[in-house]
Write a protein that holds these residues in place. Sequence first.
Motif, PDB file in Angstrom:
ATOM      1  N   HIS A   1     -38.138  -7.484  13.950  1.00 28.08           N
ATOM      2  CA  HIS A   1     -37.211  -6.172  13.676  1.00 28.08           C
ATOM      3  C   HIS A   1     -35.972  -6.269  14.898  1.00 28.08           C
ATOM      4  O   HIS A   1     -34.913  -5.944  14.463  1.00 28.08           O
ATOM      5  CB  HIS A   1     -38.021  -5.172  14.039  1.00 28.08           C
TER       6      HIS A   1
ATOM      7  N   LYS B   1     -33.420  -8.704  13.405  1.00 33.02           N
ATOM      8  CA  LYS B   1     -32.934  -8.165  12.004  1.00 33.02           C
ATOM      9  C   LYS B   1     -31.911  -7.053  12.182  1.00 33.02           C
ATOM     10  O   LYS B   1     -31.053  -7.019  11.712  1.00 33.02           O
ATOM     11  CB  LYS B   1     -34.114  -7.862  11.155  1.00 33.02           C
ATOM     12  N   HIS B   2     -32.457  -6.117  12.980  1.00 31.23           N
ATOM     13  CA  HIS B   2     -31.562  -4.922  13.018  1.00 31.23           C
ATOM     14  C   HIS B   2     -30.926  -4.421  14.072  1.00 31.23           C
ATOM     15  O   HIS B   2     -29.950  -3.922  14.227  1.00 31.23           O
ATOM     16  CB  HIS B   2     -32.702  -3.620  12.798  1.00 31.23           C
ATOM     17  N   HIS B   3     -31.171  -5.623  15.293  1.00 29.30           N
ATOM     18  CA  HIS B   3     -30.355  -4.954  16.429  1.00 29.30           C
ATOM     19  C   HIS B   3     -29.412  -6.450  16.993  1.00 29.30           C
ATOM     20  O   HIS B   3     -29.288  -6.530  17.982  1.00 29.30           O
ATOM     21  CB  HIS B   3     -31.405  -4.638  17.517  1.00 29.30           C
TER      22      HIS B   3
ATOM     23  N   ASP C   1     -42.499  -8.413   7.949  1.00 33.55           N
ATOM     24  CA  ASP C   1     -41.558  -7.479   7.682  1.00 33.55           C
ATOM     25  C   ASP C   1     -41.967  -6.045   7.595  1.00 33.55           C
ATOM     26  O   ASP C   1     -41.242  -5.043   7.282  1.00 33.55           O
ATOM     27  CB  ASP C   1     -40.427  -7.768   6.981  1.00 33.55           C
TER      28      ASP C   1
END
Length: 297
Positions: free
Chosen positions: A124, A127-129, A281
């Motif tokens: 996470h 992927k997102h940060h 995920d």
Amino acid sequence: MAFEGLAERLQSTFDKMKGRGKVSEADVKEMMREVRLALLEADVNFKVVKKFVNDVKERAVGQEVMKSLTPGQQVIKVVNEELTTLMGGEESKIAASRKPPTVVMLAGLQGAGKTTTVAKVANHLRKHHNRKPLLAAADIYRPAAIDQLETLGKQLDMPVYSKGTEASPVDIAKGAVEEAKEANCDYVLIDTAGRLHVDEELMDELQQVREAVQPEEILLVIDSMTGQDAVNVAESFHEQLGVTGAILTKLDGDTRGGAALSVREVTGVPIKFAGTGEKIDEIDVFHPERMASRILG
Ligand code: GDP
């Protein structure tokens, strides 16, 4: 699906209320009796239920609600808001240290989903940060956990700091932080040992790791399917370790929702993520408002 049973019961209770032009105090009381039962059946902590029901009643029999054009809808709105508050109100983000690497320690009972969650959170973060995490295998009593973390690291193409079962968890945690600095990793996620029950030896070890690496976050991984037990476990971990957040796992299999609805109120600790499946995920940032809306349909 999470909260299935609770959602069904609450929605049928509220359906009776929705279209009403007038709602009396007695109607609200009757409805809250059903809400109370539904929450208890969902395995929500009884003190939490009591407070919740009182808070809703207090607001729902107020002038604004009763005299509004759509009192039925207003009562439901109050329930929605109070459910959101109960689960923490705002979403709570994972910490980021000003001086990387940010050290995050994951703790919890065996089988709660710790090792899997370490990899999920790492994924996470990347992927997102756009972060670069390093995973640390400090659950030295379970060789399978070390192998599992190494496999997950390979799968994700992420570095795993592992010293087998010989080194101490403190040395592993320290070594991992050093390695992260050298490799320019900005997060270190430490997988710690779990046990079947909370015991002194485990807490001692976790406290030592905490002292050695001073994590920004100590995240407690709890199996939401264990309901009230999960909340009791959370309370004792928090008392002894001072956790900064909780991660609920297996929300996909939790039809009742008692842990999700109680843990914040009982411990005061925010829920940061929810695990929603076995795949890497299948993790979401925990959004109290979305959860509440899901319950109320
Ligand atoms: P640990 O002992 O706490 O490290 O637990 P593991 O990471 O080994 O996980 C225990 C089991 O729970 C494994 O079979 C995982 O695949 C499963 N698991 C973990 N998180 C979730 C989740 O969010 N949903 C589901 N369905 N299974 C999960």
